[in-house]
Structures are given as structure tokens and as C-alpha cells.
Design an enzyme around this catalytic site. Structure first.
Site, PDB file in Angstrom:
ATOM      1  CE1 TYR A  47      -4.130  -1.615  -0.181  1.00 48.16           C
ATOM      2  CE2 TYR A  47      -3.534  -2.758   1.843  1.00 48.16           C
ATOM      3  CZ  TYR A  47      -4.379  -2.586   0.761  1.00 48.16           C
ATOM      4  OH  TYR A  47      -5.481  -3.400   0.625  1.00 48.16           O
ATOM      5  CG  PHE A  78      -7.321   5.600   4.389  1.00 47.48           C
ATOM      6  CD1 PHE A  78      -6.697   4.499   3.808  1.00 47.48           C
ATOM      7  CD2 PHE A  78      -7.655   6.667   3.577  1.00 47.48           C
ATOM      8  CE1 PHE A  78      -6.405   4.465   2.455  1.00 47.48           C
ATOM      9  CE2 PHE A  78      -7.365   6.647   2.208  1.00 47.48           C
ATOM     10  CZ  PHE A  78      -6.746   5.539   1.658  1.00 47.48           C
ATOM     11  NE  ARG A  81      -9.510  -1.884  -9.382  1.00 51.27           N
ATOM     12  CZ  ARG A  81      -9.150  -1.185  -8.310  1.00 51.27           C
ATOM     13  NH1 ARG A  81      -8.538  -1.795  -7.289  1.00 51.27           N
ATOM     14  NH2 ARG A  81      -9.415   0.096  -8.226  1.00 51.27           N
ATOM     15  CB  THR A  86     -13.059   1.644  -2.681  1.00 53.75           C
ATOM     16  OG1 THR A  86     -12.229   1.676  -3.845  1.00 53.75           O
ATOM     17  CG2 THR A  86     -12.210   1.492  -1.438  1.00 53.75           C
ATOM     18  NE  ARG A 144     -13.439  -4.123  -2.672  1.00 49.51           N
ATOM     19  CZ  ARG A 144     -12.514  -3.346  -3.215  1.00 49.51           C
ATOM     20  NH1 ARG A 144     -12.848  -2.429  -4.115  1.00 49.51           N
ATOM     21  NH2 ARG A 144     -11.250  -3.482  -2.873  1.00 49.51           N
ATOM     22  CG  ASN A 163     -12.578  -3.166   0.609  1.00 46.82           C
ATOM     23  OD1 ASN A 163     -11.708  -3.970   0.952  1.00 46.82           O
ATOM     24  ND2 ASN A 163     -12.307  -2.034  -0.009  1.00 46.82           N
ATOM     25  CD  GLU A 219      -1.021  -4.730  -6.120  1.00 45.34           C
ATOM     26  OE1 GLU A 219      -1.770  -5.652  -6.513  1.00 45.34           O
ATOM     27  OE2 GLU A 219      -1.399  -3.557  -5.996  1.00 45.34           O
TER      28      GLU A 219
HETATM   29  P1  DAT Z   1      -9.219  -0.323  -3.895  1.00 53.29           P
HETATM   30  O1  DAT Z   1      -9.014  -1.374  -2.828  1.00 53.29           O
HETATM   31  O2  DAT Z   1     -10.637  -0.298  -4.376  1.00 53.29           O
HETATM   32  O3  DAT Z   1      -8.202  -0.397  -4.995  1.00 53.29           O
HETATM   33  P2  DAT Z   1      -7.738   1.978  -2.896  1.00 53.29           P
HETATM   34  O4  DAT Z   1      -6.541   1.422  -3.591  1.00 53.29           O
HETATM   35  O5  DAT Z   1      -8.084   3.402  -3.179  1.00 53.29           O
HETATM   36  O6  DAT Z   1      -9.039   1.093  -3.183  1.00 53.29           O
HETATM   37  O7  DAT Z   1      -7.545   1.865  -1.312  1.00 53.29           O
HETATM   38  C1  DAT Z   1      -6.978   0.704  -0.758  1.00 53.29           C
HETATM   39  C2  DAT Z   1      -7.764   0.330   0.468  1.00 53.29           C
HETATM   40  O8  DAT Z   1      -7.667   1.364   1.436  1.00 53.29           O
HETATM   41  C3  DAT Z   1      -9.254   0.157   0.204  1.00 53.29           C
HETATM   42  O9  DAT Z   1      -9.581  -1.143  -0.235  1.00 53.29           O
HETATM   43  C4  DAT Z   1      -9.852   0.481   1.541  1.00 53.29           C
HETATM   44  C5  DAT Z   1      -8.920   1.537   2.101  1.00 53.29           C
HETATM   45  N1  DAT Z   1      -9.419   2.878   1.814  1.00 53.29           N
HETATM   46  C6  DAT Z   1      -9.421   3.525   0.621  1.00 53.29           C
HETATM   47  N2  DAT Z   1      -9.945   4.749   0.709  1.00 53.29           N
HETATM   48  C7  DAT Z   1     -10.299   4.889   2.014  1.00 53.29           C
HETATM   49  C8  DAT Z   1     -10.906   5.948   2.758  1.00 53.29           C
HETATM   50  N3  DAT Z   1     -11.233   7.104   2.188  1.00 53.29           N
HETATM   51  N4  DAT Z   1     -11.133   5.735   4.081  1.00 53.29           N
HETATM   52  C9  DAT Z   1     -10.787   4.576   4.665  1.00 53.29           C
HETATM   53  N5  DAT Z   1     -10.206   3.538   4.031  1.00 53.29           N
HETATM   54  C10 DAT Z   1      -9.972   3.698   2.716  1.00 53.29           C
HETATM   55 MG    MG Z   2      -6.152  -0.069  -4.928  1.00 55.43          MG
END
Ligand code: DAT
Ligand code: MG
Length: 140
Positions: free
Chosen positions: A51, A59, A87, A93, A104, A118, A132
Site C-alpha cells: 500500500y 487512513f 476489479r 471500494t 463487495r 471490503n 504486488e
Molecule cells: P481499492 O481497494 O478499491 O483499490 P484503494 O486502492 O483506493 O481502493 O484503497 C486501498 C484500500 O484502502 C481500500 O480497499 C480500503 C482503504 N481505503 C481507501 N480509501 C479509504 C478511505 N477514504 N477511508 C478509509 N479507508 C480507505
Molecule cells: Mg487499490
């Protein structure tokens, strides 16, 4: 033809709720192939790499706490356009807003825990998938 691989995670919420099989069932019904699979509890270091793009987000701490809270199932899937395809299967998300019919949307919800639980992760581009897969499957 664009045969791709994607890194899928059944996150600690999905694993603990016994949803690994349901996620795999949806992947296989869609027609993607399973290439590799392992169950492990990720270290905070692995999650910091996975990440990295979110390291400065507010977050990030709760995300790493949640993701390191228990076992996950890490899966490499393969198939034409499987990155975008998974996806699409996963849905958006926020599990409260994710469409019914998606992983989800059907299986996730807000549990009032603070972190966004999720059920699954899926790579968002070929570059992310390669990066990854090296983290989760260094021997692949
Ligand atoms: P995704 O998992 O859909 O690719 P992402 O890469 O933007 O989404 O974020 C990774 C993870 O972080 C996501 O599955 C849940 C968490 N996350 C993302 N945006 C968030 C937010 N605004 N508040 C809390 N957790 C969040
Ligand atoms: Mg992501």
C-alpha cells in the site's frame, strides 16, 4: 490477446468469515485461471510495500492494522483482461456503495469498526500487478 495476471487478496474480514471459497468460485465462474495461492498473515512491512501509494493518507494506519489482523488468502489469477475484469467483479471500494452482484456489494458492509473492510483486493494496472506479485509471491 492480452493475457494478464492480477494479484487478488481475500482480506482478513473475508478470510475470517469463510468467504475465500465464494471469492474463488466467482473468479473461476468468470473464467479466470488460478495460478498460485497461499494463506498468510501479512507483516506490516509487506503491507507498507503493498500500500505504498497510500502511505501518506489519513487512513493508512487503520488500513495496515486491519490488513495485519489475521490471515489472508493471496491468489494470482490469469486471463485476458483479468485486471479490469476482477476489479469489475470486486465492485467499488466502499462496500456500502458497491453494487449488488459484486463481491463487495454482495458480501461486504460497514461494520462500524473504523477501517474499510471490503473483502477483497485486486491489482489496478499491469504495473501494480507485477509489483504486488513480487511482494506476495517472490518465488513465482
Ligand atoms: P481499492 O481497494 O478499491 O483499490 P484503494 O486502492 O483506493 O481502493 O484503497 C486501498 C484500500 O484502502 C481500500 O480497499 C480500503 C482503504 N481505503 C481507501 N480509501 C479509504 C478511505 N477514504 N477511508 C478509509 N479507508 C480507505
Ligand atoms: Mg487499490
Amino acid at each position: 490477446m492480452t493475457t494478464e495476471r492480477s494479484l487478488v487478496l481475500v482480506k482478513p474480514d473475508g478470510f475470517a468469515r469463510g468467504l475465500t471459497g465464494e471469492v474463488i468460485r466467482r473468479i473461476e465462474r468468470k473464467g479466470y485461471r488460478l495460478v498460485a495461492l497461499r494463506i498468510l498473515t501479512p507483516t506490516r512491512e509487506m503491507l507498507g510495500q503493498h500500500y505504498a501509494e497510500h502511505a501518506e493518507k489519513p487512513f493508512f494506519g487503520e488500513l495496515v492494522d486491519f490488513m495485519s489482523s489475521g490471515p489472508v488468502t493471496a491468489i494470482v489469477i490469469e486471463g485476458n483482461q483479468c485486471i479490469a475484469g476482477f476489479r469489475s467483479l470486486a465492485g467499488t471500494t466502499d462496500p456500502t456503495k458497491a453494487a449488488p452482484g459484486t463481491i463487495r456489494g454482495d458480501l461486504g458492509r460497514d461494520w462500524g469498526q473504523g477501517s474499510t473492510e471490503n473483502v477483497v483486493h485486486g491489482s489496478d494496472s499491469p504495473e501494480s500487478a507485477a509489483r504486488e506479485m513480487a511482494i506476495w509471491f517472490p518465488d513465482l
